[in-house]
Design an enzyme around this catalytic site. Structure first.
Site, short mmCIF file in Angstrom:
data_model
loop_
_atom_site.label_atom_id
_atom_site.label_comp_id
_atom_site.label_asym_id
_atom_site.label_seq_id
_atom_site.Cartn_x
_atom_site.Cartn_y
_atom_site.Cartn_z
N GLU A 151 -21.36 -28.39 -2.63
CA GLU A 151 -22.40 -29.06 -3.42
C GLU A 151 -22.78 -30.40 -2.79
OE1 GLU A 151 -21.72 -29.31 -7.64
OE2 GLU A 151 -23.53 -30.50 -7.96
N ASP B 128 -16.11 -21.33 -14.80
CA ASP B 128 -15.56 -22.63 -14.38
C ASP B 128 -14.34 -22.98 -15.23
OD1 ASP B 128 -16.65 -23.97 -12.24
OD2 ASP B 128 -18.33 -24.79 -13.39
N ASP C 229 -19.41 -25.22 -15.91
CA ASP C 229 -19.18 -26.23 -16.94
C ASP C 229 -20.37 -27.18 -17.03
OD1 ASP C 229 -18.73 -27.62 -14.62
OD2 ASP C 229 -16.76 -28.41 -15.19
N SER C 230 -21.41 -26.92 -16.22
CA SER C 230 -22.71 -27.56 -16.42
C SER C 230 -23.24 -27.21 -17.81
CB SER C 230 -23.70 -27.12 -15.34
OG SER C 230 -23.71 -25.72 -15.20
N GLU D 230 -12.61 -27.25 -9.07
CA GLU D 230 -13.10 -28.27 -8.14
C GLU D 230 -11.94 -28.92 -7.38
OE1 GLU D 230 -15.51 -31.15 -10.22
OE2 GLU D 230 -16.77 -29.59 -11.12
N LYS E 160 -13.54 -20.64 -11.16
CA LYS E 160 -13.88 -21.64 -10.15
C LYS E 160 -13.25 -22.96 -10.54
CE LYS E 160 -18.21 -23.48 -9.68
NZ LYS E 160 -17.93 -24.91 -9.98
O1 KIV Z 1 -21.07 -26.07 -13.30
C1 KIV Z 1 -21.90 -25.63 -12.50
O2 KIV Z 1 -23.01 -25.20 -12.84
C2 KIV Z 1 -21.54 -25.64 -11.09
C3 KIV Z 1 -22.63 -25.39 -10.09
C4 KIV Z 1 -23.40 -26.64 -9.92
C5 KIV Z 1 -22.11 -24.87 -8.81
O3 KIV Z 1 -20.43 -25.88 -10.76
#
Ligand code: KIV
Length: 274
Positions: free
Chosen positions: A183, A84, A45-46, A116, A114
Protein backbone atom coordinates in the site's frame (compact mmCIF):
# COMPACT_ATOMS: atom_id res chain seq x y z
CA UNK A 1 -19.31 -22.12 -10.52
CA UNK A 2 -15.84 -23.18 -9.34
CA UNK A 3 -14.73 -21.43 -6.16
CA UNK A 4 -11.25 -19.88 -6.20
CA UNK A 5 -8.92 -21.26 -3.53
CA UNK A 6 -5.68 -19.94 -2.09
CA UNK A 7 -3.47 -22.03 -4.46
CA UNK A 8 -5.38 -20.62 -7.46
CA UNK A 9 -4.19 -17.13 -6.49
CA UNK A 10 -0.54 -18.25 -6.44
CA UNK A 11 -1.09 -19.99 -9.79
CA UNK A 12 -2.22 -16.71 -11.32
CA UNK A 13 1.25 -15.24 -10.76
CA UNK A 14 2.92 -18.24 -12.43
CA UNK A 15 0.52 -17.89 -15.36
CA UNK A 16 1.07 -14.10 -15.48
CA UNK A 17 -2.63 -13.40 -14.85
CA UNK A 18 -3.42 -10.29 -12.82
CA UNK A 19 -5.43 -10.66 -9.61
CA UNK A 20 -8.44 -8.35 -9.19
CA UNK A 21 -9.45 -7.65 -5.60
CA UNK A 22 -12.02 -5.24 -4.12
CA UNK A 23 -13.30 -4.66 -0.63
CA UNK A 24 -16.83 -5.69 0.33
CA UNK A 25 -18.61 -5.37 3.64
CA UNK A 26 -22.15 -6.65 2.98
CA UNK A 27 -24.13 -9.37 1.22
CA UNK A 28 -25.55 -7.50 -1.82
CA UNK A 29 -22.23 -5.86 -2.73
CA UNK A 30 -20.41 -9.17 -2.36
CA UNK A 31 -22.97 -10.93 -4.56
CA UNK A 32 -22.67 -8.24 -7.28
CA UNK A 33 -18.86 -8.16 -7.26
CA UNK A 34 -18.79 -11.94 -7.32
CA UNK A 35 -21.19 -12.00 -10.27
CA UNK A 36 -18.89 -9.52 -12.04
CA UNK A 37 -16.02 -11.99 -11.66
CA UNK A 38 -13.85 -10.49 -8.93
CA UNK A 39 -11.09 -12.86 -7.75
CA UNK A 40 -10.78 -11.80 -4.11
CA UNK A 41 -13.29 -10.08 -1.86
CA UNK A 42 -11.46 -8.37 0.99
CA UNK A 43 -13.51 -7.65 4.07
CA UNK A 44 -11.13 -4.86 5.01
CA UNK A 45 -11.03 -3.17 8.35
CA UNK A 46 -11.54 -0.07 6.19
CA UNK A 47 -15.07 -1.06 7.27
CA UNK A 48 -14.43 1.34 10.15
CA UNK A 49 -14.01 4.29 7.79
CA UNK A 50 -16.08 3.35 4.72
CA UNK A 51 -19.14 2.01 6.57
CA UNK A 52 -18.95 3.19 10.19
CA UNK A 53 -17.71 6.70 9.36
CA UNK A 54 -14.71 6.66 11.69
CA UNK A 55 -11.47 8.51 11.01
CA UNK A 56 -9.28 5.41 11.33
CA UNK A 57 -9.58 1.62 11.24
CA UNK A 58 -8.46 1.26 14.84
CA UNK A 59 -11.83 0.92 16.58
CA UNK A 60 -13.00 -2.00 14.41
CA UNK A 61 -13.55 -5.09 16.57
CA UNK A 62 -13.31 -8.79 15.89
CA UNK A 63 -17.09 -9.07 16.34
CA UNK A 64 -17.61 -6.35 13.68
CA UNK A 65 -15.34 -8.24 11.30
CA UNK A 66 -17.00 -11.61 11.93
CA UNK A 67 -20.49 -10.21 11.31
CA UNK A 68 -19.52 -8.44 8.07
CA UNK A 69 -17.36 -11.34 6.87
CA UNK A 70 -20.31 -13.69 7.34
CA UNK A 71 -22.50 -11.42 5.19
CA UNK A 72 -19.85 -11.21 2.46
CA UNK A 73 -19.24 -14.97 2.52
CA UNK A 74 -22.94 -15.58 1.91
CA UNK A 75 -22.74 -13.43 -1.23
CA UNK A 76 -19.54 -14.97 -2.62
CA UNK A 77 -19.94 -18.06 -4.77
CA UNK A 78 -16.66 -17.92 -6.72
CA UNK A 79 -14.44 -15.29 -5.09
CA UNK A 80 -11.93 -16.04 -2.36
CA UNK A 81 -13.01 -14.21 0.81
CA UNK A 82 -10.19 -12.68 2.87
CA UNK A 83 -10.92 -11.02 6.22
CA UNK A 84 -8.75 -8.38 7.86
CA UNK A 85 -7.62 -9.07 11.41
CA UNK A 86 -8.43 -5.89 13.30
CA UNK A 87 -6.08 -3.95 15.56
CA UNK A 88 -5.00 -5.89 18.69
CA UNK A 89 -6.40 -9.23 17.54
CA UNK A 90 -2.99 -10.57 16.42
CA UNK A 91 -0.43 -8.44 18.29
CA UNK A 92 -1.01 -9.95 21.76
CA UNK A 93 0.40 -13.43 21.39
CA UNK A 94 0.31 -16.20 18.83
CA UNK A 95 -2.30 -18.33 20.62
CA UNK A 96 -4.74 -15.42 20.70
CA UNK A 97 -4.04 -14.67 17.05
CA UNK A 98 -4.82 -18.28 16.12
CA UNK A 99 -8.10 -18.18 18.06
CA UNK A 100 -9.15 -14.87 16.54
CA UNK A 101 -8.16 -15.78 12.98
CA UNK A 102 -9.89 -19.12 13.45
CA UNK A 103 -13.14 -17.35 14.30
CA UNK A 104 -12.96 -15.32 11.06
CA UNK A 105 -12.82 -18.65 9.22
CA UNK A 106 -15.21 -20.76 11.30
CA UNK A 107 -17.83 -18.08 12.11
CA UNK A 108 -17.21 -15.58 9.31
CA UNK A 109 -16.69 -18.10 6.52
CA UNK A 110 -13.47 -16.45 5.26
CA UNK A 111 -10.88 -18.60 3.48
CA UNK A 112 -7.93 -16.51 4.68
CA UNK A 113 -6.99 -13.58 6.89
CA UNK A 114 -4.89 -10.47 6.28
CA UNK A 115 -2.73 -8.73 8.83
CA UNK A 116 -0.44 -5.71 8.76
CA UNK A 117 3.31 -5.63 9.31
CA UNK A 118 6.56 -7.43 8.52
CA UNK A 119 9.21 -8.75 10.85
CA UNK A 120 7.13 -7.89 13.95
CA UNK A 121 4.32 -10.26 12.94
CA UNK A 122 6.32 -12.91 11.07
CA UNK A 123 6.24 -15.52 13.87
CA UNK A 124 2.46 -15.06 14.07
CA UNK A 125 2.15 -15.52 10.31
CA UNK A 126 4.21 -18.70 10.57
CA UNK A 127 2.04 -20.07 13.42
CA UNK A 128 -1.21 -19.29 11.58
CA UNK A 129 -0.05 -21.00 8.41
CA UNK A 130 1.26 -23.99 10.43
CA UNK A 131 -2.26 -24.57 11.79
CA UNK A 132 -3.85 -24.23 8.35
CA UNK A 133 -4.96 -20.60 8.29
CA UNK A 134 -3.82 -18.90 5.06
CA UNK A 135 -2.43 -15.40 5.56
CA UNK A 136 -2.18 -12.43 3.23
CA UNK A 137 0.51 -9.94 4.29
CA UNK A 138 0.30 -6.14 4.14
CA UNK A 139 3.32 -3.80 3.90
CA UNK A 140 3.94 -0.15 3.04
CA UNK A 141 1.33 2.16 4.53
CA UNK A 142 -0.14 0.36 7.55
CA UNK A 143 -3.42 2.07 8.53
CA UNK A 144 -3.45 0.42 11.97
CA UNK A 145 -0.14 2.21 12.74
CA UNK A 146 -1.42 5.65 11.71
CA UNK A 147 -0.75 7.14 15.16
CA UNK A 148 2.87 6.05 14.95
CA UNK A 149 3.48 7.16 11.36
CA UNK A 150 1.53 10.39 11.86
CA UNK A 151 -0.74 10.11 8.82
CA UNK A 152 -1.61 8.29 5.61
CA UNK A 153 1.64 8.98 3.76
CA UNK A 154 3.57 7.25 1.01
CA UNK A 155 6.07 4.75 2.42
CA UNK A 156 9.42 3.29 1.27
CA UNK A 157 10.39 6.53 -0.42
CA UNK A 158 14.07 6.65 0.61
CA UNK A 159 16.67 4.06 -0.46
CA UNK A 160 16.72 2.78 3.12
CA UNK A 161 12.91 2.56 3.12
CA UNK A 162 12.96 0.56 -0.13
CA UNK A 163 15.62 -1.79 1.24
CA UNK A 164 13.55 -2.37 4.39
CA UNK A 165 10.39 -2.99 2.36
CA UNK A 166 12.13 -5.68 0.33
CA UNK A 167 13.62 -7.27 3.42
CA UNK A 168 10.25 -7.39 5.22
CA UNK A 169 8.57 -8.80 2.10
CA UNK A 170 11.14 -11.61 1.99
CA UNK A 171 10.59 -12.30 5.71
CA UNK A 172 6.83 -12.54 5.18
CA UNK A 173 7.25 -14.84 2.21
CA UNK A 174 9.47 -17.15 4.25
CA UNK A 175 6.89 -17.05 7.07
CA UNK A 176 4.28 -18.37 4.64
CA UNK A 177 2.05 -15.57 3.28
CA UNK A 178 0.24 -16.61 0.09
CA UNK A 179 0.01 -13.02 -1.20
CA UNK A 180 1.16 -9.58 -0.15
CA UNK A 181 -0.63 -6.22 -0.26
CA UNK A 182 1.66 -3.26 -0.96
CA UNK A 183 0.00 0.00 0.00
CA UNK A 184 1.20 3.49 -0.99
CA UNK A 185 4.73 2.69 -2.06
CA UNK A 186 6.62 4.01 -5.12
CA UNK A 187 6.09 2.10 -8.38
CA UNK A 188 9.74 1.05 -8.59
CA UNK A 189 9.73 -0.30 -5.01
CA UNK A 190 6.62 -2.36 -5.79
CA UNK A 191 8.27 -3.60 -8.99
CA UNK A 192 11.34 -4.78 -7.11
CA UNK A 193 9.29 -6.65 -4.50
CA UNK A 194 7.07 -8.14 -7.21
CA UNK A 195 10.12 -9.43 -9.13
CA UNK A 196 11.72 -10.79 -5.98
CA UNK A 197 8.77 -12.73 -4.52
CA UNK A 198 7.21 -15.89 -5.84
CA UNK A 199 3.86 -15.06 -4.17
CA UNK A 200 1.64 -12.42 -5.83
CA UNK A 201 1.83 -8.78 -4.78
CA UNK A 202 -1.43 -6.84 -4.75
CA UNK A 203 -1.01 -3.10 -5.00
CA UNK A 204 -3.05 -0.17 -3.78
CA UNK A 205 -1.43 3.13 -4.69
CA UNK A 206 1.65 1.12 -5.66
CA UNK A 207 1.64 1.48 -9.45
CA UNK A 208 1.03 -0.91 -12.32
CA UNK A 209 3.77 -3.50 -11.76
CA UNK A 210 2.13 -5.54 -8.98
CA UNK A 211 0.62 -8.94 -9.73
CA UNK A 212 -2.82 -7.62 -8.81
CA UNK A 213 -4.68 -4.53 -7.67
CA UNK A 214 -7.09 -3.74 -4.84
CA UNK A 215 -9.28 -0.71 -4.21
CA UNK A 216 -11.73 0.18 -1.47
CA UNK A 217 -14.98 -0.32 -3.39
CA UNK A 218 -16.67 2.71 -1.77
CA UNK A 219 -13.83 4.87 -3.17
CA UNK A 220 -13.91 3.29 -6.63
CA UNK A 221 -17.70 3.41 -6.98
CA UNK A 222 -18.30 6.89 -5.60
CA UNK A 223 -19.83 6.04 -2.25
CA UNK A 224 -17.22 7.70 -0.06
CA UNK A 225 -18.21 10.81 1.89
CA UNK A 226 -15.22 13.14 1.69
CA UNK A 227 -11.85 12.83 -0.04
CA UNK A 228 -10.54 9.71 -1.71
CA UNK A 229 -6.83 8.99 -2.20
CA UNK A 230 -5.38 10.48 -5.40
CA UNK A 231 -4.50 7.06 -6.90
CA UNK A 232 -8.15 5.92 -6.90
CA UNK A 233 -9.91 5.71 -10.27
CA UNK A 234 -13.62 6.47 -10.21
CA UNK A 235 -15.53 3.62 -11.88
CA UNK A 236 -19.05 4.74 -10.90
CA UNK A 237 -20.98 7.52 -9.18
CA UNK A 238 -23.27 5.50 -6.97
CA UNK A 239 -23.45 8.22 -4.32
CA UNK A 240 -24.79 10.69 -6.89
CA UNK A 241 -27.31 8.11 -8.17
CA UNK A 242 -28.57 7.53 -4.59
CA UNK A 243 -28.81 11.27 -3.98
CA UNK A 244 -30.84 11.81 -7.13
CA UNK A 245 -33.12 8.83 -6.44
CA UNK A 246 -33.69 9.96 -2.85
CA UNK A 247 -34.53 13.52 -3.94
CA UNK A 248 -37.05 12.21 -6.47
CA UNK A 249 -38.63 9.93 -3.86
CA UNK A 250 -38.91 12.77 -1.31
CA UNK A 251 -40.46 15.06 -3.90
CA UNK A 252 -43.00 12.44 -4.98
CA UNK A 253 -44.00 11.62 -1.38
CA UNK A 254 -44.43 15.30 -0.56
CA UNK A 255 -46.44 16.00 -3.73
CA UNK A 256 -48.61 12.89 -3.29
CA UNK A 257 -47.34 11.39 -6.58
CA UNK A 258 -46.18 8.29 -4.72
CA UNK A 259 -47.81 5.92 -4.05
CA UNK A 260 -50.31 6.08 -6.94
CA UNK A 261 -54.00 5.56 -6.18
CA UNK A 262 -54.99 1.89 -6.51
CA UNK A 263 -58.36 0.55 -7.57
CA UNK A 264 -59.75 -2.38 -5.66
CA UNK A 265 -62.42 -4.76 -6.90
CA UNK A 266 -65.32 -5.26 -4.55
CA UNK A 267 -65.66 -8.98 -3.71
CA UNK A 268 -69.48 -8.45 -3.60
CA UNK A 269 -70.16 -6.55 -6.81
CA UNK A 270 -66.99 -7.28 -8.80
CA UNK A 271 -66.92 -3.53 -9.52
CA UNK A 272 -63.83 -1.38 -8.97
CA UNK A 273 -64.04 0.57 -5.72
CA UNK A 274 -61.74 3.21 -4.19
O1 KIV B 1 -8.82 -2.47 4.96
C1 KIV B 1 -8.65 -2.40 3.74
O2 KIV B 1 -9.54 -2.07 2.94
C2 KIV B 1 -7.32 -2.71 3.22
C3 KIV B 1 -7.03 -2.34 1.81
C4 KIV B 1 -6.73 -0.90 1.74
C5 KIV B 1 -5.93 -3.16 1.24
O3 KIV B 1 -6.50 -3.18 3.94
Amino acid sequence: MVRLRVPDIAKKKRQKEKVAMLTAYDFPTAALLDQAGIDILLVGDSLGMAVFGNETTISVTLEDMIRHTRAVSRGARRALVVADMPFLTYQCGRARAVRNAGRLLSEGGAAAVKLEGGRAVSSTVRRLTEVGIPVMGHLGLLPQSVHQTGGYRKQAVSQEGKRRLLEEARILERAGVFALVLEAVPDEAALEVTRELSVPTIGIGAGPHCDGQVLVSHDAFGLTCGDVPSFVKSYARIGEAILEAARTYIEEVRSGQFPPARRFQSPDTGQPER
